[in-house]
Design an enzyme around this catalytic site. Structure first.
Site, mmCIF file in Angstrom:
data_model
loop_
_atom_site.group_PDB
_atom_site.id
_atom_site.type_symbol
_atom_site.label_atom_id
_atom_site.label_comp_id
_atom_site.label_asym_id
_atom_site.label_seq_id
_atom_site.Cartn_x
_atom_site.Cartn_y
_atom_site.Cartn_z
ATOM 1 N N GLY A 197 -27.484 -49.772 29.285
ATOM 2 C CA GLY A 197 -28.274 -48.554 29.195
ATOM 3 C C GLY A 197 -28.920 -48.239 30.525
ATOM 4 N N HIS A 198 -29.832 -47.272 30.498
ATOM 5 C CA HIS A 198 -30.500 -46.826 31.717
ATOM 6 C C HIS A 198 -31.925 -47.348 31.827
ATOM 7 C CE1 HIS A 198 -27.623 -43.098 32.086
ATOM 8 N NE2 HIS A 198 -26.993 -44.260 32.114
#
EC number: 3.2.1.67
Length: 406
Positions: free
Chosen positions: A252-253
């Site tokens: 993810g970020h």
């Protein structure tokens, strides 16, 4: 990504009997309390038949009852079109949505209105969603139609689960799988507690934020695992009193505050704590992002990021006040989002890139009261480890690596 909020209060209303189910839905004396099993209202749970009307009938009966109420979704797979569970349920003291089975979303995007989600809980107080079940958004079919990573005027795909204007909500021990867009969104909620939540989508899935907060206060999210293609948790405009802890994030970020400053009517973000969490192979660790050329002045105040472990993260600590996810943005004016009282503490681990600490503040409104304490981040790739700064004057204490900006 800012969602368009549609605060429409639709009062629970009577519905006819579904598929020969019991008839205590409209007329007659409402049930005073107890369990409302969706199968008694016609749900089949075979993964193919449309169970939407049966779920609405069970909700309607439960919402009209009183006392402590449970809606039971037994084991099975329930195919659902977009559905709204509306309150207020005026005489209900507590309402448990006991989800033991899997809810599966339609992949027909024509079924969804603009800005609408798949499963929405609206204007409900004292709701608990639990039971170990799964919201399956079947998003892989829709991801190729998501143009938002390249087009700022894109049509937003549906969020899997929305909580809109709810109070005293508990979400515990559920799973969200392969959302079309955001997995879960909290919009205008008060006193929300989420724990033991599992969120899963491939790292390549676009805009599948795990949990998005907007206009909410008193939010606690703990002990959860988020693996997705965008922010594990995104804290948008108008949030306050938010505590996030015990999160395992990746892919993810990372966990982000923002993006902020894109719209005129945004409200301040304040009193946020992110602590005791681990980031595994994410693009960012913890990040604050604001748009350049922001049209209105917004404040971001009193944020603490504490006791975080980074494992092979690209950019563990980021402040970016020149945020632009598109090929070209208007950067003619500096961001007017004001950042103050921002604290990074006890953050350690490994990075995949040299820039372990990025503090890129606004030229027009530089960060104020920014501090870093006990930072130990080492690059396992090439090029050493360093900090980069722009318009940032930070206070440093304890052991600091990489060294502060000169």
């Amino acid at each position: 990504m800012r969602l368009v909020l549609l605060y429409l209060c639709i009062i629970c209303h009577g519905m006819a009997t579904v598929d020969g189910a019991r008839t205590n839905v409209s007329g007659g004396k409402p049930k005073s309390s107890g369990t409302f099993n969706v199968k008694e209202y016609g749900a089949r749970g075979n993964g193919r038949s449309d169970d939407t009307k049966a779920f609405l009938a069970a909700w309607d009966a439960a919402c009209k009852s009183s006392g402590q109420v449970k809606i039971l979704i037994p084991s099975g797979t329930y195919f659902l079109n977009p559905i709204e569970f509306n309150g207020p349920c005026r005489d209900v003291q507590s309402l448990k949505f006991q989800m033991q089975g899997t809810l599966r979303a339609t992949t027909d995007l024509r079924k969804y209105g603009n800005g609408k989600g798949w499963v929405e809980f609206r204007h409900v107080d004292g709701l608990t969603v639990t039971g170990g079940g799964t919201f399956d958004g079947q998003g892989a079919v829709s991801w190729p139609f998501n143009k938002c990573p390249k087009d700022k005027n894109c049509k937003v795909l549906p969020t899997s689960v929305k909580f809109v204007n709810t109070k005293d909500t508990v979400v515990r021990g559920i799973t969200s799988l392969n959302s079309k867009f955001f997995h879960m969104a909290l919009l205008g909620c008060h006193n929300f507690k989420g724990s033991g939540i599992t969120i899963s989508a491939p790292g390549t899935s676009p805009n599948t934020d795990g949990i998005h907060l907007e206009g909410s206060t008193g939010v606690t999210i703990s002990g959860s695992k988020v693996a997705t293609g965008d922010d594990c948790i995104s804290i948008g405009q108008g949030n306050s009193l938010v505590t996030i802890s015990g999160i395992t994030c990746g892919p993810g970020h990372g966990i982000s505050v923002g993006s902020l400053g894109r719209y005129n009517d945004e409200e301040d973000v304040k009193n946020v704590i992110v602590k005791d969490s681990t980031f595994q192979g994410t693009t960012n660790g913890v990040r604050i992002k604001t748009w350049a050329n922001s049209p209105a002045i917004t404040k971001v105040q009193n944020m603490t990021f504490d006791n975080l472990v980074m494992k092979n993260v690209d950019y563990p600590i980021v402040i970016d006040q020149t945020y632009c996810p598109f090929a070209k943005c208007d950067n003619s004016r500096a961001s007017r989002v004001k950042l103050s009282d921002i604290h990074f503490k006890n953050i350690r681990g490994t990075t995949k890139r040299p820039e372990a600490v990025i503090l890129r503040c606004s030229k027009g409104t530089p960060c104020q009261k920014l501090s870093l304490h006990n930072i130990n981040l080492k690059n396992i790739g090439f090029g050493g480890t360093l900090s980069t700064c722009l318009n940032a004057k930070a206070e440093y204490s304890g052991n600091i690596f990489p060294p502060p900006c000169q």
